[in-house]
Design a protein around this motif. Sequence first.
Motif, PDB file in Angstrom:
ATOM      1  N   ASP A  18       0.670  -1.150   0.019  1.00  0.00           N
ATOM      2  CA  ASP A  18      -0.138  -0.017  -0.066  1.00  0.00           C
ATOM      3  C   ASP A  18       0.981   1.218  -0.009  1.00  0.00           C
ATOM      4  O   ASP A  18       1.605   1.416   1.028  1.00  0.00           O
ATOM      5  N   ILE A  19       0.833   1.956  -1.187  1.00  0.00           N
ATOM      6  CA  ILE A  19       1.728   3.127  -1.162  1.00  0.00           C
ATOM      7  C   ILE A  19       0.766   4.354  -0.982  1.00  0.00           C
ATOM      8  O   ILE A  19       1.439   5.401  -1.681  1.00  0.00           O
ATOM      9  N   SER A  20      -0.435   4.476  -0.850  1.00  0.00           N
ATOM     10  CA  SER A  20      -1.213   5.477  -0.690  1.00  0.00           C
ATOM     11  C   SER A  20      -0.823   6.702  -0.231  1.00  0.00           C
ATOM     12  O   SER A  20      -0.942   7.831  -0.405  1.00  0.00           O
ATOM     13  N   HIS A  21      -0.111   6.538   1.142  1.00  0.00           N
ATOM     14  CA  HIS A  21       0.488   7.619   1.734  1.00  0.00           C
ATOM     15  C   HIS A  21       1.545   8.273   0.919  1.00  0.00           C
ATOM     16  O   HIS A  21       1.708   9.481   0.822  1.00  0.00           O
ATOM     17  N   ILE A  22       2.345   7.649  -0.016  1.00  0.00           N
ATOM     18  CA  ILE A  22       3.070   8.426  -0.878  1.00  0.00           C
ATOM     19  C   ILE A  22       2.439   9.063  -1.967  1.00  0.00           C
ATOM     20  O   ILE A  22       2.683  10.288  -2.319  1.00  0.00           O
ATOM     21  N   ARG A  23       1.376   8.366  -2.507  1.00  0.00           N
ATOM     22  CA  ARG A  23       0.682   9.075  -3.406  1.00  0.00           C
ATOM     23  C   ARG A  23      -0.027  10.353  -3.031  1.00  0.00           C
ATOM     24  O   ARG A  23      -0.126  11.302  -3.571  1.00  0.00           O
ATOM     25  N   ASP A  24      -0.530  10.506  -1.779  1.00  0.00           N
ATOM     26  CA  ASP A  24      -0.871  11.355  -0.799  1.00  0.00           C
ATOM     27  C   ASP A  24       0.082  12.511  -0.951  1.00  0.00           C
ATOM     28  O   ASP A  24      -0.529  13.849  -0.991  1.00  0.00           O
ATOM     29  N   PHE A  25       1.185  12.193  -0.702  1.00  0.00           N
ATOM     30  CA  PHE A  25       2.305  13.191  -0.369  1.00  0.00           C
ATOM     31  C   PHE A  25       2.754  14.023  -1.671  1.00  0.00           C
ATOM     32  O   PHE A  25       3.046  15.084  -1.556  1.00  0.00           O
ATOM     33  N   LEU A  26       2.604  13.228  -2.745  1.00  0.00           N
ATOM     34  CA  LEU A  26       3.246  13.905  -4.044  1.00  0.00           C
ATOM     35  C   LEU A  26       2.163  14.723  -4.555  1.00  0.00           C
ATOM     36  O   LEU A  26       1.115  14.451  -4.558  1.00  0.00           O
ATOM     37  N   PRO A  27       2.716  16.195  -5.233  1.00  0.00           N
ATOM     38  CA  PRO A  27       1.749  16.858  -5.815  1.00  0.00           C
ATOM     39  C   PRO A  27       1.133  16.265  -7.032  1.00  0.00           C
ATOM     40  O   PRO A  27       0.195  17.158  -7.491  1.00  0.00           O
ATOM     41  N   CYS A  28       1.907  15.421  -7.769  1.00  0.00           N
ATOM     42  CA  CYS A  28       1.215  14.888  -9.092  1.00  0.00           C
ATOM     43  C   CYS A  28       1.561  13.233  -9.182  1.00  0.00           C
ATOM     44  O   CYS A  28       2.538  12.791  -8.525  1.00  0.00           O
ATOM     45  N   ALA A  29       0.894  12.574 -10.098  1.00  0.00           N
ATOM     46  CA  ALA A  29       1.415  11.256 -10.422  1.00  0.00           C
ATOM     47  C   ALA A  29       2.551  11.333 -11.266  1.00  0.00           C
ATOM     48  O   ALA A  29       2.671  12.094 -11.946  1.00  0.00           O
ATOM     49  N   THR A  30       3.355  10.118 -11.151  1.00  0.00           N
ATOM     50  CA  THR A  30       4.263   9.808 -12.034  1.00  0.00           C
ATOM     51  C   THR A  30       3.869   9.564 -13.502  1.00  0.00           C
ATOM     52  O   THR A  30       3.026   8.890 -13.489  1.00  0.00           O
ATOM     53  N   PRO A  31       4.333  10.429 -14.339  1.00  0.00           N
ATOM     54  CA  PRO A  31       3.888   9.981 -15.660  1.00  0.00           C
ATOM     55  C   PRO A  31       4.094   8.765 -16.278  1.00  0.00           C
ATOM     56  O   PRO A  31       5.374   8.502 -15.835  1.00  0.00           O
TER      57      PRO A  31
END
Length: 100
Positions: A3-16
């Motif tokens: 589960d990497i949802s906490h990382i996604r929440d931290f980043l300002p945008c998704a990795t292309p």
Amino acid sequence: MHDISHIRDFLPCATPPAWVDWALQHPDILLIDHAHCEKKAASTAINLMFRYVDRPELLDTLSQLAREELLHFEQVVQLMRQRDVTYDHMTPARYAKGMR
């Protein structure tokens, strides 16, 4: 899967997806770049230690940071050796030139 949802929440945008595809096709370049980034982070921490000699609480933190980044550098270089990747110079990326 993790589960990497906490990382996604931290980043300002998704990795292309195009970047992910490129990285998966060029792991050697990614490792070399990673090693350079770790070395640069350590170097920056050390340079800041020279700038802020009058801030002992900052000096302690910067010293710890420099050691940690050098340890990361050593870990990446070790992985490169295991994969027979030659550590070499790289030209700065466009975004790095722009930040300067």
